[in-house]
Scaffold this motif. Structure first.
Motif, PDB file in Angstrom:
ATOM      1  N   ALA A 177       0.831  -1.206   0.000  1.00  0.00           N
ATOM      2  CA  ALA A 177       0.000   0.000   0.000  1.00  0.00           C
ATOM      3  C   ALA A 177       0.864   1.255   0.000  1.00  0.00           C
ATOM      4  N   MET A 178       2.000   1.189   0.707  1.00  0.00           N
ATOM      5  CA  MET A 178       2.884   2.357   0.735  1.00  0.00           C
ATOM      6  C   MET A 178       3.494   2.603  -0.637  1.00  0.00           C
ATOM      7  N   LEU A 179       3.837   1.517  -1.335  1.00  0.00           N
ATOM      8  CA  LEU A 179       4.371   1.690  -2.688  1.00  0.00           C
ATOM      9  C   LEU A 179       3.270   2.136  -3.646  1.00  0.00           C
ATOM     10  N   GLY A 181       1.204   4.259  -3.085  1.00  0.00           N
ATOM     11  CA  GLY A 181       0.969   5.700  -3.008  1.00  0.00           C
ATOM     12  C   GLY A 181       0.419   6.207  -1.692  1.00  0.00           C
ATOM     13  N   LEU A 182       0.399   5.373  -0.646  1.00  0.00           N
ATOM     14  CA  LEU A 182      -0.126   5.843   0.631  1.00  0.00           C
ATOM     15  C   LEU A 182       1.006   6.078   1.634  1.00  0.00           C
ATOM     16  N   SER A 183       0.726   6.957   2.619  1.00  0.00           N
ATOM     17  CA  SER A 183       1.651   7.090   3.737  1.00  0.00           C
ATOM     18  C   SER A 183       1.434   5.894   4.656  1.00  0.00           C
TER      19      SER A 183
ATOM     20  N   PRO B  72       8.511   5.707   0.139  1.00  0.00           N
ATOM     21  CA  PRO B  72       8.231   4.853  -1.027  1.00  0.00           C
ATOM     22  C   PRO B  72       7.218   5.469  -1.986  1.00  0.00           C
ATOM     23  N   ARG B  73       6.177   6.143  -1.439  1.00  0.00           N
ATOM     24  CA  ARG B  73       5.078   6.573  -2.314  1.00  0.00           C
ATOM     25  C   ARG B  73       5.494   7.629  -3.316  1.00  0.00           C
ATOM     26  N   ILE B  77       7.517   3.731  -8.033  1.00  0.00           N
ATOM     27  CA  ILE B  77       8.008   2.375  -8.269  1.00  0.00           C
ATOM     28  C   ILE B  77       6.845   1.432  -8.032  1.00  0.00           C
ATOM     29  N   TYR B  87      -4.735  -7.207  -1.612  1.00  0.00           N
ATOM     30  CA  TYR B  87      -5.569  -6.764  -0.498  1.00  0.00           C
ATOM     31  C   TYR B  87      -6.769  -7.695  -0.388  1.00  0.00           C
ATOM     32  N   PHE B  98      -6.504   0.210  -6.828  1.00  0.00           N
ATOM     33  CA  PHE B  98      -5.989   0.811  -5.589  1.00  0.00           C
ATOM     34  C   PHE B  98      -4.888   1.862  -5.801  1.00  0.00           C
ATOM     35  N   ALA B 102      -5.376   5.742  -4.767  1.00  0.00           N
ATOM     36  CA  ALA B 102      -4.484   6.345  -3.779  1.00  0.00           C
ATOM     37  C   ALA B 102      -3.904   7.649  -4.304  1.00  0.00           C
ATOM     38  N   ARG B 103      -3.822   7.770  -5.612  1.00  0.00           N
ATOM     39  CA  ARG B 103      -3.266   8.983  -6.205  1.00  0.00           C
ATOM     40  C   ARG B 103      -4.337   9.946  -6.659  1.00  0.00           C
TER      41      ARG B 103
END
Ligand SMILES: Nc1ncnc2c1ncn2[C@@H]1O[C@H](COP(=O)(O)OP(=O)(O)OP(=O)(O)O)[C@@H](O)[C@H]1O
Ligand SMILES: [Mg+2]
Lengths: 281, 352
Positions: A177-179, A181-183, B72-73, B77, B87, B98, B102-103
C-alpha cells in the motif's frame, strides 16, 4: 448401499452434535424468556413442569420493571457509558496494538506482556485505591467516573487482543500500500484496519459487554439510583432482603442482552475465520 | 522509464551485513536480474531501492533524482512481492484500482486503466472475485496488473514466479518478458533460479553474501565468469575446476568431450580422464571421473549430448579434450579471473 448408510449416519451425528450445542447455548435465553412471562405463582410451584407455562403468560413482571423501577434510565446510563468507553478503548487500543505488533525485538514482547498483566489485577483489589482517585477528581456519584475507570480493564485486554490480530496481517500488505501511493498512516487505515476488522469488532463487543455486566466499580462509585447502570440497579432494586423478583430480573437481563445480540448479528459474517485468506501465497 | 542507480549501498542489521558497498545501474528499459543464493541480500537491496528499508550508507538515484531520503510513495516504483500481497478485503478490480485511487485519479480514467491492465493479463473475467477465490497463477496476474496499472517508472519483482508450478512458470516467464518489452519499463527482477535469470535478463547481476560478483549479459556471465563463485554458481552441473599451482583452471562439463569427437580440430588441450560412472538423463549423459597425470587427480564431470555415441565405460581411461577458448583461468588465492590472451597462451604450453 453401505456408503449411503455411513453418510447418513455421519450427517445424523453431525446434526446431533450441532443440535446439542445450540440447545446448550440457547437454554439460558429460553429460561429468561419463559420466566419473564410466568406468573410468580407458576414459577414457585414445584409441582409444575418448570420448562412450560402452567398458568397463562403475564406481563406483570415487565410492568414492575418499567413502572416500579427506573430501568429505562439505567439502560440509558449504561448505553451512555458503554458508547464512550468503546470509543476510548478503540482510540487507544488500536494504535497501541499496532505499534506493539510492529515493534520488533525484546521491547515489543515485554511491553505486550506487561500490558496484559495489568488486565489480570482484579477490580476487587483496585476499587479501593481507585475510589480515592475518583474522590480526588471530584467524580463521585458521576457516570464519568465509570467512563474513566472501565478503560483500565478494556484497554489492556483489547490492546493485547489487537496485537495478535495485527501480527497476523502480513507486513507485505502495508508495504504494498505504501508503494501504491499511501503514507504509513493511510496504509494502516485503508488496509490494515479493514483486514483486522474482526479483531476490532471483537473489542467493541467485549467492551460493551463489560460495561453491561460490571458490578464492583458501579456499586462503589455511584450512590444515586438515577445514576445506576443496569448491572447495579437491577440487583439493588429487584432483590429485597431474601425476596427475589425473578420475573422482572429475567426481563431486565433479556432486554439488556438485546443490543449486544443485535450488534453481534450485524457483523457475524465478519467474524468468520480466514478473513485474510488470499492475501499472500 | 528511468535509470536506477545504487551508489555504494550498504545495509547492516545488528550483526549481519546484508548488503555491502553495492554499485549497480539498471539502464533505461533494461531487464536486470539479481541472481544469488538464498540470504545473499537480493531482497534487502530491492527493498532499499523501493524505500521500504533505509540504507546504512550510500545513495539510491532514480531517473537522476536522489530518492534515498524520500518515502516509497514518492518514488513511482511498482513492486510485485514474492507473496503477491493482494488486499484480501477488496475485489480484483479494487486491487488493481488501488494505486490509482491512492493517487486521486478520476473515476472514469481509473475504470479505463483497470480494464486496460486486466485485458493485458487476461483476467477481465476475474474482476469481481476476491483474492481468496483465485489460483496461484491468477493471483500473480492480478499482482502484475496492479503493478502496471499506473505506468510506473520502475518495476521491482521479487521472485514473482516462485509460487507457480513448473509448467505455469514457463509460460508466465514468457509473458513477463513480453509485457516488459512492450512497456519498456526499467525492471529489476530477483531470483535464485539461474534458468529464469538466463532466460529473462538483459543483464544479470550475480550476488553473494552482500557483494556483487559480476554484472553482465547472460552470455558473459556464463562464458566468462568473473570469479570462481560465479563459475560454480551458474551452470548445472557446475563448472569443473582443476588446481594447477597458483592457477585454477575452469571448464564447463559440456565443453569437456572425448577427443575423437571434439568439434574443434585444433586449439584444444587433451586431458586424460578415468571414468568412474555415468548417468543417462535423456537428452544428455553425465560422465563422472577423475583426471589422470600430468593433472592432479581432480573429480570432473563431462556432459555428453546423447547423440554422441562414443563408448565410455566405468573404469576405462579415455582421452578427453577442451577447446582452449573454453578454458577459464582463475587466480587461486583471490578466486578472480585472470587476464586473457598472453597468459592463456602460456598456460597452453604447460598443458600439452
Ligand atoms: N530485518 C532484518 N533483520 C535482520 N537481518 C535481516 C533482516 N532482513 C534480512 N536480514 C538478513 O540479511 C541477509 C540478506 O537477506 P535477504 O532477505 O536480502 O536475502 P535474499 O537474498 O532475498 O534471500 P532469499 O533468496 O532467501 O529471499 C540475510 O542474512 C538475512 O538474515
Ligand atoms: Mg528474498
Amino acid at each position: 448401499m453401505t456408503g449411503g448408510l455411513a453418510r447418513t449416519a455421519r450427517r445424523v451425528g453431525r446434526f446431533g452434535l450441532l443440535a446439542g450445542f445450540v440447545g446448550f447455548l440457547a437454554f439460558p435465553f429460553y429460561w429468561m424468556l419463559i420466566t419473564t412471562f410466568k406468573t410468580t405463582q407458576d414459577l414457585h410451584n414445584t409441582e409444575y413442569n418448570p420448562y412450560l407455562f402452567h398458568d397463562p403468560p403475564t406481563l406483570e413482571h415487565l410492568r414492575t420493571l418499567f413502572e416500579d423501577t427506573i430501568f429505562l434510565q439505567w439502560l440509558w446510563n449504561t448505553a451512555f457509558v458503554g458508547v464512550l468507553v468503546v470509543i476510548i478503548t478503540i482510540v487507544l487500543a488500536v494504535p497501541a496494538g499496532y505499534s506493539l505488533a510492529r515493534t520488533t525485538g525484546r521491547w515489543g514482547q515485554t511491553l505486550g506482556v506487561g500490558i496484559f498483566l495489568t488486565y489480570l489485577v482484579p477490580p476487587t483489589i483496585l476499587f479501593i485505591p481507585l475510589a480515592r482517585v475518583i474522590a480526588w477528581l471530584g467524580l463521585q456519584d458521576s457516570l464519568w467516573s465509570l467512563v474513566l475507570v472501565y478503560p483500565s480493564i478494556s484497554v489492556p485486554f483489547c490492546t493485547w487482543l489487537l496485537m495478535g490480530f495485527f501480527k497476523a496481517v502480513p507486513r507485505d500488505l502495508e508495504e504494498a500500500a505504501m508503494l501504491d501511493g499511501l503514507s504509513r498512516l493511510a496504509a494502516f487505515v485503508r488496509v490494515v484496519v479493514p483486514v483486522s476488522i474482526a479483531g476490532i469488532l471483537t473489542c467493541v463487543i467485549f467492551t460493551f459487554t463489560l460495561v453491561f455486566q460490571e458490578f464492583v466499580y458501579g456499586v462503589t462509585f455511584i450512590t444515586a439510583s438515577t445514576n445506576y447502570t443496569v448491572s447495579v440497579g437491577v440487583p439493588t432494586f429487584l432483590v429485597r432482603g431474601d425476596v427475589y423478583f425473578w420475573g422482572s430480573m429475567m426481563a431486565a437481563c433479556l432486554i439488556a442482552s438485546l443490543p449486544i445480540a443485535v450488534i453481534y448479528n450485524l457483523f457475524v459474517d465478519r467474524f468468520v475465520a480466514g478473513f485474510t485468506a488470499g492475501a499472500v501465497k | 522509464m528511468a535509470i536506477v542507480e545504487a551508489r555504494n549501498i550498504s545495509k547492516k542489521f545488528a550483526e549481519v551485513t546484508a548488503v555491502e558497498q553495492i554499485n549497480l545501474t539498471a539502464e533505461e528499459g533494461e531487464f536486470l536480474v539479481l541472481l544469488g543464493p538464498s540470504g545473499c541480500g537480493k531482497t534487502t537491496l530491492m527493498r532499499m531501492i523501493a524505500g521500504l528499508e533505509q540504507p546504512s550508507a550510500g545513495r539510491i538515484v532514480i531517473g537522476g533524482r536522489d530518492v534515498t531520503d524520500l518515502p516509497p510513495r514518492t518514488r513511482n516504483i511498482a513492486m510485485v512481492f514474492q507473496s503477491y500481497a493482494l488486499y484480501p478485503h477488496m475485489t480484483v478490480a479494487g486491487n488493481i484500482a488501488f494505486p490509482l485511487r491512492a493517487r486521486g485519479t478520476s473515476k472514469v480514467e481509473t475504470a479505463e486503466r483497470v480494464t486496460w491492465a486486466a485485458r493485458m493479463f487476461d483476467i477481465e473475467r476475474l474482476l469481481d472475485r476476491k483474492p481468496r477465490q483465485l489460483s496461484g497463477g491468477e493471483r500473480q496476474r492480478v499482482a502484475l496488473a496492479r503493478a502496471v496499472v499506473r505506468k510506473p517508472e520502475v518495476f521491482l519483482l521479487d521472485e514473482p514466479l516462485s509460487n507457480l508450478d513448473a509448467k505455469l512458470r514457463h509460460s508466465a516467464r514468457d509473458e513477463l518478458k513480453q509485457f516488459q518489452r512492450n512497456l519498456g519499463t526499467t525492471t529489476l527482477y530477483v531470483t535464485h533460479d539461474q534458468v529464469e535469470a538466463m532466460g529473462l535478463g538483459d543483464r544479470i547481476a550475480v550476488l553473494n553474501q552482500g557483494l556483487v560478483h559480476q554484472i553482465g549479459t547472460p552470455q558473459q556471465v556464463y562464458d566468462r565468469p568473473a570469479d570462481i563463485f560465479v563459475a560454480t554458481f551458474i551452470g548445472s552441473p557446475p563448472m569443473n575446476l582443476v588446481e594447477l599451482d597458483d592457477v585454477v583452471l575452469g571448464f564447463r562439463p559440456e565443453s569437456f568431450l572425448p577427443e575423437e569427437v571434439h568439434p574443434a580440430q585444433d586449439g584444444r588441450s587433451r586431458l586424460p580422464f578415468r571414468i568412474t560412472r555415468s548417468e543417462y538423463l535423456g537428452a544428455d549423459r553425465l560422465v563422472y571421473g577423475v583426471l589422470e597425470p600430468p593433472y592432479p587427480p581432480t573429480h570432473v564431470i563431462s556432459k555428453l549430448p546423447t547423440n554422441i555415441r562414443v563408448e565410455v565405460n566405468s573404469g576405462e581411461r579415455h582421452d578427453f579434450a577442451v577447446r582452449l577458448a573454453d578454458l577459464n583461468r582463475f587466480d587461486r588465492a583471490s578466486g578472480r579471473r585472470l587476464a586473457e590472451d598472453g597468459e592463456a597462451a602460456s598456460a597452453t604450453s604447460d598443458l600439452t
